[in-house]
Write a protein that holds these residues in place. Structure first.
Motif, PDB file in Angstrom:
ATOM      1  N   ALA A   2       0.830  -1.207   0.000  1.00  0.00           N
ATOM      2  CA  ALA A   2       0.000   0.000   0.000  1.00  0.00           C
ATOM      3  C   ALA A   2       0.864   1.255   0.000  1.00  0.00           C
ATOM      4  N   ALA A   3       1.945   1.251   0.786  1.00  0.00           N
ATOM      5  CA  ALA A   3       2.843   2.410   0.827  1.00  0.00           C
ATOM      6  C   ALA A   3       3.531   2.610  -0.513  1.00  0.00           C
ATOM      7  N   HIS A   4       3.939   1.512  -1.138  1.00  0.00           N
ATOM      8  CA  HIS A   4       4.612   1.594  -2.434  1.00  0.00           C
ATOM      9  C   HIS A   4       3.668   2.171  -3.490  1.00  0.00           C
ATOM     10  N   VAL A   5       2.443   1.678  -3.519  1.00  0.00           N
ATOM     11  CA  VAL A   5       1.466   2.170  -4.496  1.00  0.00           C
ATOM     12  C   VAL A   5       1.135   3.633  -4.232  1.00  0.00           C
ATOM     13  N   THR A   9       6.483  -4.768  -9.946  1.00  0.00           N
ATOM     14  CA  THR A   9       6.115  -4.401 -11.318  1.00  0.00           C
ATOM     15  C   THR A   9       4.636  -4.042 -11.394  1.00  0.00           C
ATOM     16  N   MET A  10       3.808  -4.814 -10.704  1.00  0.00           N
ATOM     17  CA  MET A  10       2.374  -4.528 -10.659  1.00  0.00           C
ATOM     18  C   MET A  10       2.126  -3.141 -10.066  1.00  0.00           C
ATOM     19  N   CYS A  11       2.819  -2.833  -8.980  1.00  0.00           N
ATOM     20  CA  CYS A  11       2.642  -1.529  -8.332  1.00  0.00           C
ATOM     21  C   CYS A  11       3.084  -0.393  -9.258  1.00  0.00           C
ATOM     22  N   ALA A  12       4.219  -0.588  -9.924  1.00  0.00           N
ATOM     23  CA  ALA A  12       4.740   0.456 -10.810  1.00  0.00           C
ATOM     24  C   ALA A  12       3.785   0.743 -11.957  1.00  0.00           C
ATOM     25  N   GLY A  13       3.013  -0.263 -12.366  1.00  0.00           N
ATOM     26  CA  GLY A  13       2.087  -0.077 -13.475  1.00  0.00           C
ATOM     27  C   GLY A  13       0.974   0.912 -13.187  1.00  0.00           C
ATOM     28  N   VAL A  14       0.731   1.190 -11.907  1.00  0.00           N
ATOM     29  CA  VAL A  14      -0.331   2.138 -11.551  1.00  0.00           C
ATOM     30  C   VAL A  14      -0.057   3.510 -12.162  1.00  0.00           C
ATOM     31  N   THR A  15       1.213   3.879 -12.252  1.00  0.00           N
ATOM     32  CA  THR A  15       1.549   5.212 -12.761  1.00  0.00           C
ATOM     33  C   THR A  15       1.153   5.394 -14.220  1.00  0.00           C
ATOM     34  N   ILE A  16       0.958   4.294 -14.941  1.00  0.00           N
ATOM     35  CA  ILE A  16       0.617   4.383 -16.362  1.00  0.00           C
ATOM     36  C   ILE A  16      -0.825   4.842 -16.561  1.00  0.00           C
ATOM     37  N   TRP A  17      -1.723   4.341 -15.695  1.00  0.00           N
ATOM     38  CA  TRP A  17      -3.140   4.605 -15.943  1.00  0.00           C
ATOM     39  C   TRP A  17      -3.809   5.517 -14.916  1.00  0.00           C
ATOM     40  N   TYR A  18      -3.167   5.746 -13.773  1.00  0.00           N
ATOM     41  CA  TYR A  18      -3.837   6.527 -12.727  1.00  0.00           C
ATOM     42  C   TYR A  18      -4.039   7.979 -13.162  1.00  0.00           C
ATOM     43  N   ARG A  19      -5.233   8.498 -12.858  1.00  0.00           N
ATOM     44  CA  ARG A  19      -5.543   9.903 -13.080  1.00  0.00           C
ATOM     45  C   ARG A  19      -6.179  10.461 -11.809  1.00  0.00           C
ATOM     46  N   PRO A  20      -5.734  11.625 -11.357  1.00  0.00           N
ATOM     47  CA  PRO A  20      -6.281  12.188 -10.117  1.00  0.00           C
ATOM     48  C   PRO A  20      -7.788  12.392 -10.155  1.00  0.00           C
ATOM     49  N   ASP A  21      -8.343  12.620 -11.344  1.00  0.00           N
ATOM     50  CA  ASP A  21      -9.786  12.849 -11.447  1.00  0.00           C
ATOM     51  C   ASP A  21     -10.551  11.564 -11.750  1.00  0.00           C
ATOM     52  N   GLY A  22      -9.897  10.417 -11.613  1.00  0.00           N
ATOM     53  CA  GLY A  22     -10.543   9.139 -11.872  1.00  0.00           C
ATOM     54  C   GLY A  22     -11.465   8.723 -10.738  1.00  0.00           C
ATOM     55  N   PRO A  23     -12.159   7.599 -10.904  1.00  0.00           N
ATOM     56  CA  PRO A  23     -13.163   7.185  -9.918  1.00  0.00           C
ATOM     57  C   PRO A  23     -12.580   6.574  -8.647  1.00  0.00           C
ATOM     58  N   LEU A  24     -11.301   6.183  -8.662  1.00  0.00           N
ATOM     59  CA  LEU A  24     -10.715   5.495  -7.515  1.00  0.00           C
ATOM     60  C   LEU A  24      -9.839   6.439  -6.703  1.00  0.00           C
ATOM     61  N   VAL A  30      -6.761   7.273  -3.951  1.00  0.00           N
ATOM     62  CA  VAL A  30      -5.420   6.726  -3.750  1.00  0.00           C
ATOM     63  C   VAL A  30      -5.456   5.606  -2.714  1.00  0.00           C
ATOM     64  N   GLY A  31      -6.167   5.855  -1.610  1.00  0.00           N
ATOM     65  CA  GLY A  31      -6.262   4.834  -0.573  1.00  0.00           C
ATOM     66  C   GLY A  31      -6.943   3.571  -1.060  1.00  0.00           C
ATOM     67  N   GLY A  32      -7.984   3.736  -1.869  1.00  0.00           N
ATOM     68  CA  GLY A  32      -8.686   2.576  -2.403  1.00  0.00           C
ATOM     69  C   GLY A  32      -7.809   1.743  -3.314  1.00  0.00           C
ATOM     70  N   ILE A  33      -7.039   2.405  -4.166  1.00  0.00           N
ATOM     71  CA  ILE A  33      -6.126   1.690  -5.059  1.00  0.00           C
ATOM     72  C   ILE A  33      -5.065   0.950  -4.246  1.00  0.00           C
ATOM     73  N   ALA A  34      -4.510   1.623  -3.242  1.00  0.00           N
ATOM     74  CA  ALA A  34      -3.461   1.012  -2.424  1.00  0.00           C
ATOM     75  C   ALA A  34      -3.970  -0.248  -1.739  1.00  0.00           C
ATOM     76  N   GLN A  35      -5.178  -0.199  -1.198  1.00  0.00           N
ATOM     77  CA  GLN A  35      -5.721  -1.368  -0.514  1.00  0.00           C
ATOM     78  C   GLN A  35      -6.040  -2.498  -1.488  1.00  0.00           C
ATOM     79  N   ARG A  36      -6.533  -2.164  -2.662  1.00  0.00           N
ATOM     80  CA  ARG A  36      -6.795  -3.205  -3.666  1.00  0.00           C
ATOM     81  C   ARG A  36      -5.511  -3.928  -4.050  1.00  0.00           C
TER      82      ARG A  36
END
Length: 211
Positions: free
Chosen positions: A107-110, A176-191, A193-199
């Protein structure tokens, strides 16, 4: 006549003020360099452009670093150190079970990858432009984070909580999975940061066949 003790007392605030200005200048330069590398790439960004973004003279910039490569190293070294510190802090605050500790580290890494998205993007895309010595220095810093995850996975296997037969590969797959978040994450998206980290913490535990 000012005594030696009084002169020292007068100099201390002046020295602190100079140090504070130097810290602010360093932060401004690193922020400007990061923005330029993120927007223009290593080869597209010029030292003159970085100096203008930082609102310092070109000569002043060269007083801080010798080259553009050194600036990229400074940006990425700071990011690596901050990420490792964040992960270690998360481990200290986590509950003692290995599943909870691994989940907290993921979670911290993500969270870091999302909140410091520009630095992660630059690290993944521009590291290749450094010479071999500088690149090896940064890879060594990145490897410290990888070793931390490898140790967590190995600990879970020893305790019987994780059952993967390939702990090193599993740790790298998680990172590698965690690093992939930077490719698709958008601040105005539906998820959030905390929710993504826990998932992603749950995904990592599933990968390791955890409890």
């Amino acid at each position: 006549m000012v005594s030696g003790g009084s002169a020292t007392a007068v100099q201390r605030p002046a020295a602190r003020a100079r140090q504070a200005r130097a810290v602010r200048a360093e932060q401004s330069i690193l922020a400007a360099a990061l923005a330029a590398f993120h927007e223009l790439g290593f080869h597209g960004a010029s030292m003159r452009d970085i100096a203008a973004r930082a609102d310092v003279g070109l000569a002043s910039l060269y007083n801080y670093v010798d080259s553009k490569q050194d600036l990229l190293v400074a940006v990425l070294r700071r990011a690596s150190a901050d990420q490792l510190a964040d992960t270690r802090q998360a481990l200290q605050q986590a509950r003692p079970t290995i599943a909870d500790r691994l989940g907290a580290a993921v979670a911290a890494h993500v969270r870091f990858d999302v909140e410091r998205q520009a630095e992660c993007f630059v690290a993944n895309s521009e590291l290749r432009y450094l010479d071999a010595r500088r690149r090896a220095d940064l890879v060594a810093a990145r490897d410290r984070q990888e070793r931390l995850f490898e140790q967590l996975v190995a600990e879970g296997i020893r305790e019987g909580a994780f059952r993967t037969p390939h702990p090193g590969e599993a740790a790298r797959a998680i990172l590698t999975m965690c690093a992939g978040v930077t490719i698709w994450y958008r601040p105005d998206g539906p998820l959030s940061v905390g929710g993504i980290a826990q998932r992603y913490a749950r995904y990592a535990l599933a990968l390791l066949e955890g409890v």
